[in-house]
Design a protein around this motif. Structure first.
Motif, PDB file in Angstrom:
ATOM      1  N   VAL A   1      19.269 -57.558   6.344  1.00 44.12           N
ATOM      2  CA  VAL A   1      18.559 -56.383   5.845  1.00 44.12           C
ATOM      3  C   VAL A   1      19.405 -55.132   6.056  1.00 44.12           C
ATOM      4  CG1 VAL A   1      16.322 -57.432   6.332  1.00 44.12           C
ATOM      5  CG2 VAL A   1      17.392 -55.982   8.051  1.00 44.12           C
ATOM      6  N   GLY A   2      19.075 -54.071   5.317  1.00 39.63           N
ATOM      7  CA  GLY A   2      19.802 -52.810   5.484  1.00 39.63           C
ATOM      8  C   GLY A   2      21.277 -52.959   5.201  1.00 39.63           C
ATOM      9  N   VAL A   3      22.106 -52.410   6.082  1.00 42.03           N
ATOM     10  CA  VAL A   3      23.559 -52.494   5.883  1.00 42.03           C
ATOM     11  C   VAL A   3      24.074 -53.918   6.050  1.00 42.03           C
ATOM     12  CG1 VAL A   3      24.029 -50.100   6.526  1.00 42.03           C
ATOM     13  CG2 VAL A   3      23.956 -51.860   8.298  1.00 42.03           C
ATOM     14  N   TRP A   4      23.251 -54.793   6.667  1.00 39.06           N
ATOM     15  CA  TRP A   4      23.650 -56.182   6.838  1.00 39.06           C
ATOM     16  C   TRP A   4      23.618 -56.950   5.524  1.00 39.06           C
ATOM     17  CZ3 TRP A   4      25.368 -57.772  11.650  1.00 39.06           C
ATOM     18  CH2 TRP A   4      25.154 -56.855  12.690  1.00 39.06           C
ATOM     19  N   LYS A   5      23.082 -56.354   4.473  1.00 39.83           N
ATOM     20  CA  LYS A   5      23.159 -56.947   3.140  1.00 39.83           C
ATOM     21  C   LYS A   5      24.553 -56.780   2.546  1.00 39.83           C
ATOM     22  CE  LYS A   5      19.690 -54.616   1.446  1.00 39.83           C
ATOM     23  NZ  LYS A   5      18.646 -54.099   0.523  1.00 39.83           N
ATOM     24  N   TYR A   6      25.300 -55.825   3.055  1.00 35.36           N
ATOM     25  CA  TYR A   6      26.598 -55.482   2.475  1.00 35.36           C
ATOM     26  C   TYR A   6      27.775 -55.893   3.352  1.00 35.36           C
ATOM     27  CZ  TYR A   6      23.328 -52.642  -0.143  1.00 35.36           C
ATOM     28  OH  TYR A   6      22.256 -52.231  -0.895  1.00 35.36           O
ATOM     29  N   SER A   7      27.484 -56.306   4.582  1.00 33.79           N
ATOM     30  CA  SER A   7      28.533 -56.766   5.493  1.00 33.79           C
ATOM     31  C   SER A   7      27.904 -57.686   6.521  1.00 33.79           C
ATOM     32  CB  SER A   7      29.198 -55.579   6.198  1.00 33.79           C
ATOM     33  OG  SER A   7      30.033 -56.022   7.259  1.00 33.79           O
ATOM     34  N   ARG A   8      28.605 -58.740   6.874  1.00 34.77           N
ATOM     35  CA  ARG A   8      28.102 -59.642   7.915  1.00 34.77           C
ATOM     36  C   ARG A   8      28.277 -59.060   9.300  1.00 34.77           C
ATOM     37  NH1 ARG A   8      31.250 -63.564   4.916  1.00 34.77           N
ATOM     38  NH2 ARG A   8      32.414 -64.217   6.768  1.00 34.77           N
ATOM     39  N   HIS A   9      29.157 -58.057   9.418  1.00 28.07           N
ATOM     40  CA  HIS A   9      29.397 -57.415  10.717  1.00 28.07           C
ATOM     41  C   HIS A   9      29.610 -55.909  10.525  1.00 28.07           C
ATOM     42  CE1 HIS A   9      29.799 -61.434  12.417  1.00 28.07           C
ATOM     43  NE2 HIS A   9      30.557 -61.719  11.378  1.00 28.07           N
ATOM     44  N   PRO A  10      28.595 -55.193  10.041  1.00 27.23           N
ATOM     45  CA  PRO A  10      28.762 -53.751   9.784  1.00 27.23           C
ATOM     46  C   PRO A  10      28.971 -52.931  11.050  1.00 27.23           C
ATOM     47  CG  PRO A  10      26.460 -54.404   9.553  1.00 27.23           C
ATOM     48  CD  PRO A  10      27.245 -55.680   9.687  1.00 27.23           C
ATOM     49  N   ASN A  11      28.427 -53.400  12.171  1.00 29.56           N
ATOM     50  CA  ASN A  11      28.637 -52.672  13.421  1.00 29.56           C
ATOM     51  C   ASN A  11      30.106 -52.685  13.824  1.00 29.56           C
ATOM     52  OD1 ASN A  11      28.287 -55.482  13.780  1.00 29.56           O
ATOM     53  ND2 ASN A  11      27.675 -55.244  15.914  1.00 29.56           N
ATOM     54  N   TYR A  12      30.778 -53.819  13.612  1.00 26.79           N
ATOM     55  CA  TYR A  12      32.206 -53.887  13.928  1.00 26.79           C
ATOM     56  C   TYR A  12      33.025 -53.035  12.956  1.00 26.79           C
ATOM     57  CZ  TYR A  12      31.338 -57.712  17.207  1.00 26.79           C
ATOM     58  OH  TYR A  12      30.910 -58.464  18.265  1.00 26.79           O
ATOM     59  N   PHE A  13      32.614 -53.017  11.690  1.00 22.96           N
ATOM     60  CA  PHE A  13      33.291 -52.142  10.737  1.00 22.96           C
ATOM     61  C   PHE A  13      33.208 -50.695  11.207  1.00 22.96           C
ATOM     62  CE2 PHE A  13      32.855 -49.126   7.212  1.00 22.96           C
ATOM     63  CZ  PHE A  13      34.107 -49.248   6.634  1.00 22.96           C
ATOM     64  N   GLY A  14      32.006 -50.272  11.622  1.00 23.93           N
ATOM     65  CA  GLY A  14      31.843 -48.900  12.086  1.00 23.93           C
ATOM     66  C   GLY A  14      32.694 -48.596  13.299  1.00 23.93           C
ATOM     67  N   GLU A  15      32.751 -49.535  14.255  1.00 26.86           N
ATOM     68  CA  GLU A  15      33.534 -49.310  15.472  1.00 26.86           C
ATOM     69  C   GLU A  15      35.025 -49.216  15.159  1.00 26.86           C
ATOM     70  OE1 GLU A  15      34.250 -51.419  19.832  1.00 26.86           O
ATOM     71  OE2 GLU A  15      32.360 -51.684  18.753  1.00 26.86           O
ATOM     72  N   ILE A  16      35.519 -50.120  14.349  1.00 31.89           N
ATOM     73  CA  ILE A  16      36.936 -50.076  13.975  1.00 31.89           C
ATOM     74  C   ILE A  16      37.256 -48.783  13.239  1.00 31.89           C
ATOM     75  CG2 ILE A  16      38.674 -51.127  12.460  1.00 31.89           C
ATOM     76  CD1 ILE A  16      37.388 -53.847  13.125  1.00 31.89           C
ATOM     77  N   PHE A  17      36.403 -48.400  12.294  1.00 32.23           N
ATOM     78  CA  PHE A  17      36.653 -47.222  11.466  1.00 32.23           C
ATOM     79  C   PHE A  17      36.654 -45.945  12.305  1.00 32.23           C
ATOM     80  CE2 PHE A  17      35.628 -44.307   7.838  1.00 32.23           C
ATOM     81  CZ  PHE A  17      36.687 -44.675   7.018  1.00 32.23           C
TER      82      PHE A  17
END
Length: 303
Positions: free
Chosen positions: A175-191
């Motif tokens: 749900v939410g951003v998890w529809k667009y990435s399997r690991h959006p939290n890691y994307f945010g941390e790396i970015f």
């Protein structure tokens, strides 16, 4: 107050980090209490940011801003993970290490290396005497940090709410951003940490550019070691026999947020080369599925 032990505070931050992590390691080892593990990691970043800023005493605008960004990130992540583990109970990551002193020691050593290494860009900025005017790189870095922490915080809250709902028991979060990435939290941390590095570049000279190893280390860590591989393995073992899950995995980017309709139709070689969809992430699924997913992408592209 500018120089303590060494001009770039590398030894100072290493000593403080080892001491801080050692304290929590002793607590964990003696009391078999692992609820403070992530709190120890996040708050260690806060301590290094404030320590280097105060000890240097220059209070340059760039130093204050970057220190504040790291403090906000460290406190948010540390407190969020602490509250989550207190709510959920034991951390399943430590089921195999809780009673194994050797494995536990390796984990805490690795956490100390993670904190010190990822903090390098801020450490060098706070130790620097250079104070150029605000550059384009500063603005870009601050924007990257803002977008990164927004994605990470939203992803964390959405997953927490999903997991806390009884009706979602036994389901994967999509749900939410998890529809667009399997690991959006890691994307945010790396970015956001690449943003910290970009914002540090106006003061870097010569060998100081080696602080780029900080965000590189974090990226490699999450892509290949303790981040995505472990979670992908766990999810595949739980849901791998579910056709809907396998379709979710085929159509959802592992890291960068992308529309499923777009990602699902990209050729496998493009996913693997540019979007981090490594075979490593599907090694716990039947190889026949992996081959079918590649064929399916090619057939969709032809149509």
């Amino acid at each position: 107050m500018g120089t303590v032990i060494d001009s770039h505070f590398l030894a100072l931050t290493a000593i403080v980090t080892v001491g801080y992590q050692l304290f929590f390691f002793i607590v964990t080892a003696l009391l078999k209490f692992d609820k403070v593990t992530d709190f120890a990691g996040g708050t260690n970043f806060v301590i290094l940011a404030l320590l280097t800023l105060i000890v240097k005493g220059s209070w340059h605008f760039r130093q204050v801003v970057l220190s504040l960004l790291v403090v906000v990130w460290g406190l948010r992540l540390g407190l969020f993970l602490l509250m989550r583990i207190l709510q959920w109970g034991e951390d399943r990551r430590f089921d195999e290490t809780r009673a194994n002193l050797g494995k536990l020691t390796i984990f805490w050593i690795f956490q100390a290396v993670w904190v010190w290494t990822v903090s390098l860009p801020l450490t060098v900025v706070n130790a620097s005497n250079r104070n150029p005017s605000i550059q384009t790189e500063d603005i870009i870095g601050w924007i990257m940090w803002s977008l990164g922490i927004l994605v990470e915080a939203v992803a964390d809250q959405q997953k927490l709410a999903f997991k806390n709902s009884p009706e979602n028991r036994g389901k994967w979060c999509n749900v939410g951003v998890w529809k667009y990435s399997r690991h959006p939290n890691y994307f945010g941390e790396i970015f956001l940490w690449w943003g910290i590095f970009v914002a540090s570049t106006p003061v870097l000279e010569n060998a100081e550019w080696l602080v780029i190893f900080g965000p590189i280390f974090l990226t490699l860590l999450l892509l290949f070691v303790s981040g995505i591989p472990l979670l992908e393995e766990s999810a595949d073992k739980k849901y791998g026999n579910n056709a809907i899950y396998r379709d979710y995995k085929r159509t959802t980017s592992p890291l960068i947020l992308l529309p499923p309709a777009l990602y699902g139709n990209l050729p496998p070689w493009f996913k693997a080369t540019f979007l981090f969809e490594f075979p490593l992430y599907s090694r716990n699924l039947p190889q026949s599925w992996y081959r079918r997913s590649q064929q399916g992408s090619n057939e969709q592209k032809m149509h």
